[in-house]
Design an enzyme around this catalytic site. Sequence first.
Site, mmCIF file in Angstrom:
data_model
loop_
_atom_site.group_PDB
_atom_site.id
_atom_site.type_symbol
_atom_site.label_atom_id
_atom_site.label_comp_id
_atom_site.label_asym_id
_atom_site.label_seq_id
_atom_site.Cartn_x
_atom_site.Cartn_y
_atom_site.Cartn_z
ATOM 1 N N ARG A 1 0.802 -1.227 0.000
ATOM 2 C CA ARG A 1 0.000 0.000 0.000
ATOM 3 C C ARG A 1 0.837 1.281 0.000
ATOM 4 O O ARG A 1 0.315 2.365 -0.235
ATOM 5 C CB ARG A 1 -0.964 -0.011 1.196
ATOM 6 C CG ARG A 1 -2.189 -0.868 0.927
ATOM 7 C CD ARG A 1 -3.040 -1.012 2.157
ATOM 8 N NE ARG A 1 -2.478 -2.004 3.077
ATOM 9 C CZ ARG A 1 -2.928 -2.225 4.310
ATOM 10 N NH1 ARG A 1 -3.934 -1.499 4.774
ATOM 11 N NH2 ARG A 1 -2.389 -3.150 5.078
ATOM 12 N N ASN B 1 -6.033 -6.297 18.598
ATOM 13 C CA ASN B 1 -4.700 -6.837 18.812
ATOM 14 C C ASN B 1 -3.681 -5.894 18.188
ATOM 15 O O ASN B 1 -3.655 -5.710 16.975
ATOM 16 C CB ASN B 1 -4.610 -8.222 18.154
ATOM 17 C CG ASN B 1 -3.188 -8.741 18.118
ATOM 18 O OD1 ASN B 1 -2.392 -8.426 18.996
ATOM 19 N ND2 ASN B 1 -2.884 -9.524 17.084
ATOM 20 N N ARG C 1 28.243 25.633 3.320
ATOM 21 C CA ARG C 1 28.231 24.199 3.017
ATOM 22 C C ARG C 1 29.639 23.617 3.002
ATOM 23 O O ARG C 1 30.624 24.349 3.119
ATOM 24 C CB ARG C 1 27.540 23.953 1.672
ATOM 25 C CG ARG C 1 28.213 24.659 0.514
ATOM 26 C CD ARG C 1 27.342 24.600 -0.741
ATOM 27 N NE ARG C 1 27.945 25.350 -1.820
ATOM 28 C CZ ARG C 1 28.711 24.812 -2.782
ATOM 29 N NH1 ARG C 1 28.961 23.515 -2.788
ATOM 30 N NH2 ARG C 1 29.223 25.570 -3.732
ATOM 31 N N ALA D 1 38.223 48.900 -4.447
ATOM 32 C CA ALA D 1 36.946 48.446 -4.997
ATOM 33 C C ALA D 1 37.133 48.035 -6.452
ATOM 34 O O ALA D 1 37.834 48.701 -7.208
ATOM 35 C CB ALA D 1 35.907 49.560 -4.881
#
Length: 447
Positions: free
Chosen positions: A14, A169, A332, A422
């Site tokens: 199922r 049961n 990560r 920069a």
Amino acid sequence: MIRAIVLAAGKGTRMKSSRTKVLHEVCGRPMLWYVLRTLRAAGVDEILVVANEELEAQIAHFGVGSVLQAQRLGTGHAVRVALERLEPRAEGRIVVASGDMPLVTEEIFRSAIAALDAEGDEGTVMALITARMPLPSNFGRIVRRGRCVERIVEVSDASADELEVEEMNAGIYVFDEGALREAVTHLRDQNAQSEYYLTDTVGYFVSAGKSVRPVPAPDYLHVLGINDRVELARAREEMNARLCAQHMRNGVTIIDPRTTYLEPELEIGPDTVIYPNTAIARLSRMGTSCVIGPNTRLSYARLGDRTAVRESVVTDSTAGSDVSIGPFAHLRDETRLGDGVHVGNFVEIKKSKLARRVKVSHLSYLGDATIGEDTNVGAGTITCNFDGVKKNETVIGRGVSIGSNTSLVAPVTIGDGALTGAGSVVTKDVLKGERVVGNPARPLTKK
Ligand code: UD1
Ligand code: CA
């Protein structure tokens, strides 16, 4: 000695899955994992799993023995196969449970074990867990005679009257080993499903003058077997609620347990606050007074005290104490952040080490980088770590100022106290204290 047989040879049709049923996960662990853990917690000394081929191939991950039931001829047959594998023990106790009940509790197993050995019950050879549940139900019905069980009737074999019985049961039993060994040899498959029913041992014991003790479960939810994905989702909800409750009782504030997704074996320090839509997975741990979420995912994240992770993803990475991550950051691959580091909006960091108090506040990618204490990484800085063939390292010293929109073409080293203007494109190493600008970056000459 208490041993357990866990029935798990069924495919679980199922579930409509290519994967065997008990390997489906509830809160990040296979259903079978919970049953085994709970049996051990209840004092079971040894566990044998009755498996199909797919499960047998994976059983090593669970640290228990298994026996293959090649043909599934019913629960009674499964137990017989297991008993052939287990060495007989005088005075042994055998617990039988199935692998698809992740919500089962330690107390349920303990109460069944205790019932078998209760004083004044010398003729008792079996105890079984029963549960009252709403009808209709596919569970076997308990037919009682006073305090004892007379037999169990499967739904497919039950009369109309028996179907009205509300005591079911649960499929959790404790047997006297000698009695069980004898009873399974007497099972027959003359029933609607042509299976050897373990439940027929009850009638066998009763006709031999022994008694079978029913032990009601406090809540039928705890013995719910999972058969399809609707029940799987219900089990996840219940398990998650239990995990959240456990951490809340230990001093963690969870703003909305329903949208906080936890797993077993997490460590979360007291006074930590978890905001909604947050998932914490795979042995993540954190100290006290952290702030996690909203909208955050941690997987094998290890955080110190007072660290905040907001609207961000942290996988396989470590951060010290007083670190602030996010909103909208992604860490990560064994990234390590020292104490007091700040990682701000739209920053991705992969496999990098940032020493204490480094700041990467906006819009950066750092990959394969090592950065010294107190360095400031300006907005838009990128480590160009991939040359088309392999990944290269960037090493930045202490107290460095990386100007906004600097490209660091790796492999490259920037000395302590250096500065990049920069928009610099740094293709060569920069010396300690040196100031470089331009594309390609060159040292600024003094006027
Ligand atoms: C069984 C009980 C039923 C009880 C219910 C509780 C029997 C005959 N009936 O019914 O009274 O209410 O559990 O959930 O025992 N399995 C094997 N090998 C087999 C057959 C089954 O390993 O040959 C395993 C299954 O994988 C499953 C467990 O045993 O984990 C129970 O089997 P299943 O067929 O689902 O029993 P039910 O019909 O639910
Ligand atoms: Ca069946």
